[in-house]
Design a protein around this motif. Structure first.
Motif, PDB file in Angstrom:
ATOM      1  N   LEU A  93       5.510   7.519 -13.974  1.00  0.00           N
ATOM      2  CA  LEU A  93       5.654   7.560 -12.522  1.00  0.00           C
ATOM      3  C   LEU A  93       6.225   6.248 -11.980  1.00  0.00           C
ATOM      4  O   LEU A  93       7.141   6.245 -11.142  1.00  0.00           O
ATOM      5  CB  LEU A  93       4.290   7.851 -11.896  1.00  0.00           C
ATOM      6  CG  LEU A  93       4.226   8.198 -10.426  1.00  0.00           C
ATOM      7  CD1 LEU A  93       5.076   9.423 -10.124  1.00  0.00           C
ATOM      8  CD2 LEU A  93       2.774   8.464 -10.032  1.00  0.00           C
ATOM      9  N   LEU A  94       5.728   5.120 -12.475  1.00  0.00           N
ATOM     10  CA  LEU A  94       6.225   3.815 -12.026  1.00  0.00           C
ATOM     11  C   LEU A  94       7.704   3.650 -12.362  1.00  0.00           C
ATOM     12  O   LEU A  94       8.472   3.088 -11.582  1.00  0.00           O
ATOM     13  CB  LEU A  94       5.406   2.686 -12.635  1.00  0.00           C
ATOM     14  CG  LEU A  94       3.943   2.593 -12.183  1.00  0.00           C
ATOM     15  CD1 LEU A  94       3.194   1.551 -12.999  1.00  0.00           C
ATOM     16  CD2 LEU A  94       3.828   2.320 -10.699  1.00  0.00           C
ATOM     17  N   LYS A  95       8.108   4.157 -13.510  1.00  0.00           N
ATOM     18  CA  LYS A  95       9.516   4.085 -13.903  1.00  0.00           C
ATOM     19  C   LYS A  95      10.390   4.980 -13.033  1.00  0.00           C
ATOM     20  O   LYS A  95      11.561   4.675 -12.808  1.00  0.00           O
ATOM     21  CB  LYS A  95       9.679   4.486 -15.370  1.00  0.00           C
ATOM     22  CG  LYS A  95       9.120   3.476 -16.344  1.00  0.00           C
ATOM     23  CD  LYS A  95       9.242   3.981 -17.769  1.00  0.00           C
ATOM     24  CE  LYS A  95       8.639   3.017 -18.761  1.00  0.00           C
ATOM     25  NZ  LYS A  95       8.701   3.537 -20.140  1.00  0.00           N
ATOM     26  N   GLU A  96       9.846   6.070 -12.538  1.00  0.00           N
ATOM     27  CA  GLU A  96      10.619   7.039 -11.760  1.00  0.00           C
ATOM     28  C   GLU A  96      10.772   6.660 -10.286  1.00  0.00           C
ATOM     29  O   GLU A  96      11.707   7.114  -9.633  1.00  0.00           O
ATOM     30  CB  GLU A  96       9.970   8.427 -11.842  1.00  0.00           C
ATOM     31  CG  GLU A  96      10.092   9.060 -13.203  1.00  0.00           C
ATOM     32  CD  GLU A  96       9.336  10.373 -13.321  1.00  0.00           C
ATOM     33  OE1 GLU A  96       8.580  10.740 -12.385  1.00  0.00           O
ATOM     34  OE2 GLU A  96       9.486  11.032 -14.362  1.00  0.00           O
ATOM     35  N   ILE A  97       9.882   5.845  -9.754  1.00  0.00           N
ATOM     36  CA  ILE A  97       9.942   5.461  -8.333  1.00  0.00           C
ATOM     37  C   ILE A  97      10.872   4.260  -8.213  1.00  0.00           C
ATOM     38  O   ILE A  97      10.542   3.160  -8.658  1.00  0.00           O
ATOM     39  CB  ILE A  97       8.533   5.143  -7.786  1.00  0.00           C
ATOM     40  CG1 ILE A  97       7.632   6.370  -7.905  1.00  0.00           C
ATOM     41  CG2 ILE A  97       8.617   4.666  -6.337  1.00  0.00           C
ATOM     42  CD1 ILE A  97       6.167   6.107  -7.574  1.00  0.00           C
ATOM     43  N   PRO A  98      12.060   4.443  -7.616  1.00  0.00           N
ATOM     44  CA  PRO A  98      13.070   3.374  -7.640  1.00  0.00           C
ATOM     45  C   PRO A  98      12.675   2.111  -6.879  1.00  0.00           C
ATOM     46  O   PRO A  98      13.213   1.037  -7.164  1.00  0.00           O
ATOM     47  CB  PRO A  98      14.297   4.030  -7.013  1.00  0.00           C
ATOM     48  CG  PRO A  98      13.788   5.193  -6.255  1.00  0.00           C
ATOM     49  CD  PRO A  98      12.523   5.640  -6.933  1.00  0.00           C
ATOM     50  N   THR A 132      -1.630   6.806  -6.185  1.00  0.00           N
ATOM     51  CA  THR A 132      -3.090   6.749  -6.087  1.00  0.00           C
ATOM     52  C   THR A 132      -3.792   8.045  -6.486  1.00  0.00           C
ATOM     53  O   THR A 132      -5.008   8.040  -6.661  1.00  0.00           O
ATOM     54  CB  THR A 132      -3.531   6.336  -4.667  1.00  0.00           C
ATOM     55  OG1 THR A 132      -2.947   7.221  -3.713  1.00  0.00           O
ATOM     56  CG2 THR A 132      -3.128   4.908  -4.377  1.00  0.00           C
ATOM     57  N   GLU A 133      -3.070   9.106  -6.651  1.00  0.00           N
ATOM     58  CA  GLU A 133      -3.674  10.332  -7.186  1.00  0.00           C
ATOM     59  C   GLU A 133      -4.054  10.145  -8.654  1.00  0.00           C
ATOM     60  O   GLU A 133      -4.955  10.803  -9.159  1.00  0.00           O
ATOM     61  CB  GLU A 133      -2.669  11.482  -7.048  1.00  0.00           C
ATOM     62  CG  GLU A 133      -3.206  12.821  -7.485  1.00  0.00           C
ATOM     63  CD  GLU A 133      -2.211  13.947  -7.251  1.00  0.00           C
ATOM     64  OE1 GLU A 133      -2.413  15.005  -7.873  1.00  0.00           O
ATOM     65  OE2 GLU A 133      -1.260  13.781  -6.463  1.00  0.00           O
ATOM     66  N   TYR A 134      -3.390   9.197  -9.334  1.00  0.00           N
ATOM     67  CA  TYR A 134      -3.581   8.995 -10.770  1.00  0.00           C
ATOM     68  C   TYR A 134      -4.079   7.598 -11.137  1.00  0.00           C
ATOM     69  O   TYR A 134      -4.349   7.333 -12.303  1.00  0.00           O
ATOM     70  CB  TYR A 134      -2.259   9.229 -11.508  1.00  0.00           C
ATOM     71  CG  TYR A 134      -1.611  10.530 -11.141  1.00  0.00           C
ATOM     72  CD1 TYR A 134      -2.079  11.734 -11.676  1.00  0.00           C
ATOM     73  CD2 TYR A 134      -0.557  10.580 -10.235  1.00  0.00           C
ATOM     74  CE1 TYR A 134      -1.494  12.941 -11.331  1.00  0.00           C
ATOM     75  CE2 TYR A 134       0.034  11.784  -9.892  1.00  0.00           C
ATOM     76  CZ  TYR A 134      -0.437  12.962 -10.439  1.00  0.00           C
ATOM     77  OH  TYR A 134       0.132  14.158 -10.092  1.00  0.00           O
ATOM     78  N   ALA A 135      -4.175   6.693 -10.140  1.00  0.00           N
ATOM     79  CA  ALA A 135      -4.543   5.319 -10.450  1.00  0.00           C
ATOM     80  C   ALA A 135      -5.109   4.620  -9.222  1.00  0.00           C
ATOM     81  O   ALA A 135      -4.826   4.999  -8.093  1.00  0.00           O
ATOM     82  CB  ALA A 135      -3.320   4.553 -10.934  1.00  0.00           C
ATOM     83  N   GLU A 136      -5.897   3.586  -9.467  1.00  0.00           N
ATOM     84  CA  GLU A 136      -6.344   2.691  -8.414  1.00  0.00           C
ATOM     85  C   GLU A 136      -5.297   1.587  -8.284  1.00  0.00           C
ATOM     86  O   GLU A 136      -4.723   1.156  -9.284  1.00  0.00           O
ATOM     87  CB  GLU A 136      -7.687   2.061  -8.775  1.00  0.00           C
ATOM     88  CG  GLU A 136      -8.827   3.048  -8.849  1.00  0.00           C
ATOM     89  CD  GLU A 136     -10.132   2.374  -9.262  1.00  0.00           C
ATOM     90  OE1 GLU A 136     -10.238   1.127  -9.135  1.00  0.00           O
ATOM     91  OE2 GLU A 136     -11.023   3.092  -9.714  1.00  0.00           O
ATOM     92  N   THR A 137      -5.047   1.150  -7.058  1.00  0.00           N
ATOM     93  CA  THR A 137      -4.068   0.081  -6.847  1.00  0.00           C
ATOM     94  C   THR A 137      -4.679  -1.028  -6.010  1.00  0.00           C
ATOM     95  O   THR A 137      -5.613  -0.813  -5.242  1.00  0.00           O
ATOM     96  CB  THR A 137      -2.810   0.608  -6.129  1.00  0.00           C
ATOM     97  OG1 THR A 137      -3.171   1.105  -4.843  1.00  0.00           O
ATOM     98  CG2 THR A 137      -2.116   1.695  -6.942  1.00  0.00           C
ATOM     99  N   ASN A 138      -4.134  -2.212  -6.178  1.00  0.00           N
ATOM    100  CA  ASN A 138      -4.486  -3.360  -5.374  1.00  0.00           C
ATOM    101  C   ASN A 138      -3.167  -4.044  -5.029  1.00  0.00           C
ATOM    102  O   ASN A 138      -2.409  -4.401  -5.924  1.00  0.00           O
ATOM    103  CB  ASN A 138      -5.410  -4.299  -6.156  1.00  0.00           C
ATOM    104  CG  ASN A 138      -5.917  -5.425  -5.304  1.00  0.00           C
ATOM    105  OD1 ASN A 138      -5.139  -6.187  -4.743  1.00  0.00           O
ATOM    106  ND2 ASN A 138      -7.233  -5.538  -5.214  1.00  0.00           N
TER     107      ASN A 138
END
Length: 155
Positions: A93-98, A132-138
């Motif tokens: 997902l991180l790779k796909e979000i430009p 955030t559906e798949y991970a916690e973020t800060n």
């Protein structure tokens, strides 16, 4: 950092270090200009650059883009901790979000530390909603770049 360490036949000499420094300042510098600056012939400099490329010291040539000139007025650092079983999905997902322009897989409680460019604070919410559906973020908004990416010590 690469996946493997490469053995180089000899360490960088002063000319190699100067060429790398010059190319870091201007990756489009013509070989003739580089040659004049280091006091060598163009064929000799071209050969040195080829050897630096083949040995993996020089991985490529690039351009430095100002995100603000493209309408990205904010940048942020996002630490990402995938939920159990979601590591690979989050990585994809991180790779796909430009808008994620850099991302490192790290040790510690978080698995990823990423840099994201944003058109505004509302844009951040839209980007993070996908994660955030798949991970916690800060997240930390970047106020100023104290130190831009630079060369490691060459000596």
């Amino acid at each position: 950092m690469g996946d493997t360490l490469k053995n180089h036949e000899s360490p960088l000499d002063a000319v190699d270090r100067r060429l790398i420094t010059l190319l870091t300042a201007n990756a489009r510098a013509p070989v003739a200009e580089l040659a004049r600056t280091v006091g060598m012939s163009s064929p000799s400099v071209a050969d040195r650059l080829r050897r630096l490329e083949e040995s993996g010291v020089i991985r490529g040539y690039t351009v430095d883009i100002d995100p603000a000139a493209l309408g990205y007025t904010l940048e942020a650092i996002v630490r990402v901790r995938p939920m159990p079983g979601q590591l690979r999905h989050v990585e994809t997902l991180l790779k796909e979000i430009p808008e994620f322009i850099e991302c490192d897989k790290v040790t510690g409680e978080d698995c990823f530390v990423a840099r994201v460019v944003l058109r505004g604070i509302g844009h951040l919410d839209r980007i993070l909603d996908r994660v955030t559906e798949y991970a916690e973020t800060n997240t930390a908004i970047i106020k100023d770049a104290t130190l831009r990416r630079r060369l490691p010590p060459l000596g």
